[in-house]
Write a protein that holds these residues in place. Structure first.
Motif, PDB file in Angstrom:
ATOM      1  N   ASP A  59       6.291   0.396  -5.302  1.00  0.00           N
ATOM      2  CA  ASP A  59       6.525   0.520  -6.623  1.00  0.00           C
ATOM      3  C   ASP A  59       6.034  -0.712  -7.377  1.00  0.00           C
ATOM      4  O   ASP A  59       6.549  -0.751  -8.256  1.00  0.00           O
ATOM      5  N   LYS A  61       2.881  -1.309  -8.998  1.00  0.00           N
ATOM      6  CA  LYS A  61       2.471  -1.057 -10.313  1.00  0.00           C
ATOM      7  C   LYS A  61       3.924  -0.330 -11.538  1.00  0.00           C
ATOM      8  O   LYS A  61       3.326  -0.775 -12.661  1.00  0.00           O
ATOM      9  N   THR A  62       4.688   0.706 -10.706  1.00  0.00           N
ATOM     10  CA  THR A  62       5.321   0.706 -12.122  1.00  0.00           C
ATOM     11  C   THR A  62       6.401  -0.186 -11.680  1.00  0.00           C
ATOM     12  O   THR A  62       6.951  -0.446 -13.602  1.00  0.00           O
ATOM     13  N   TYR A  64       5.840  -3.541 -12.046  1.00  0.00           N
ATOM     14  CA  TYR A  64       4.878  -4.695 -13.023  1.00  0.00           C
ATOM     15  C   TYR A  64       4.974  -4.090 -14.465  1.00  0.00           C
ATOM     16  O   TYR A  64       4.810  -4.886 -15.689  1.00  0.00           O
ATOM     17  N   HIS A  65       4.489  -2.492 -14.615  1.00  0.00           N
ATOM     18  CA  HIS A  65       4.744  -1.882 -15.806  1.00  0.00           C
ATOM     19  C   HIS A  65       6.052  -2.464 -16.637  1.00  0.00           C
ATOM     20  O   HIS A  65       6.534  -3.053 -17.611  1.00  0.00           O
TER      21      HIS A  65
END
Length: 218
Positions: A59, A61-62, A64-65
């Protein structure tokens, strides 16, 4: 073909064929090397894909977001808090200034009404940095009681009698009570006439009576 070519032409053709064969061999070697590198890259990509699908990076990407949002929110919050602190400090100093003016106004009125001597016009609570504005940090004030005569302020501690200092302490308490204790109907004074002469004692008693009556009407 060899019978139709002269010896010179045959030699040139064989030389050209040798060069072509050398290029073919070189290209074959380059191809084999590139295929080997491609297999290495493919293995690396496969390994990285497996790593990205692991629990740590699945996860990413999530995550990091979310962390990026938290970072920006934290930065904005820090800016807002800095603005709040500056505004808060300014409000405190404004409140302090307003209350000091109110205290000194009451203190002056009480002194003029009660004190019967002619050597002091009135007294005032002063600070060493009245004209300095402090922004962004907590300001501390060093208070001192000064007496005024003919427009000149002098510290009371070194230039006043014991009776004058006692009277000043009493009137400062009354001024503080008048400023900050509007909802309190009780004031206690411990031996308020100590070191006061008869004239000032009577004047103080008369002023306290007026003070109590004025508070009863509120």
């Amino acid at each position: 073909v060899e019978r139709q070519l002269s010896d010179k032409e045959l030699s040139s053709a064989r030389s050209t064929a040798g060069k072509i064969q050398s290029e073919i061999d070189e290209n074959s070697r380059n191809k084999a090397g590139q295929e080997g590198r491609n297999r290495g890259f493919a293995e690396q990509v496969s390994r990285l894909k497996k790593e990205l699908n692991s629990k740590m990076f699945k996860d990413a990407k999530t995550t990091y977001h979310h962390q990026n949002i938290k970072c920006h929110v934290g930065q904005q919050t820090a800016k807002d808090l800095e603005m709040f602190i500056i505004s808060y400090e300014r409000a405190i100093m404004r409140f302090h200034s307003d209350k000091m003016q109110e205290i000194n106004r009451t203190l002056r009125e009480l002194w003029v009404e009660i004190y019967r001597g002619g050597d002091i016009d009135y007294i005032e609570i002063r600070t060493d940095d009245d004209e300095v504005e402090s922004v962004g940090r907590r300001k501390t004030c060093n208070y001192r009681v000064a007496m005024n005569k003919g427009g000149v302020f002098i510290d009371m501690r070194q230039h006043s009698s014991a009776g004058q200092r006692v009277l000043a302490a009493l009137l400062i308490r009354l001024a503080l009570a008048e400023t900050f204790c509007n909802n309190c109907g009780i004031i206690t004074l411990d031996e308020p006439t100590t070191n006061l002469d008869r004239e000032n004692i009577e004047s103080l008693a008369h002023a306290l009576g007026k003070f109590i009556k004025s508070r009863q009407s509120k």
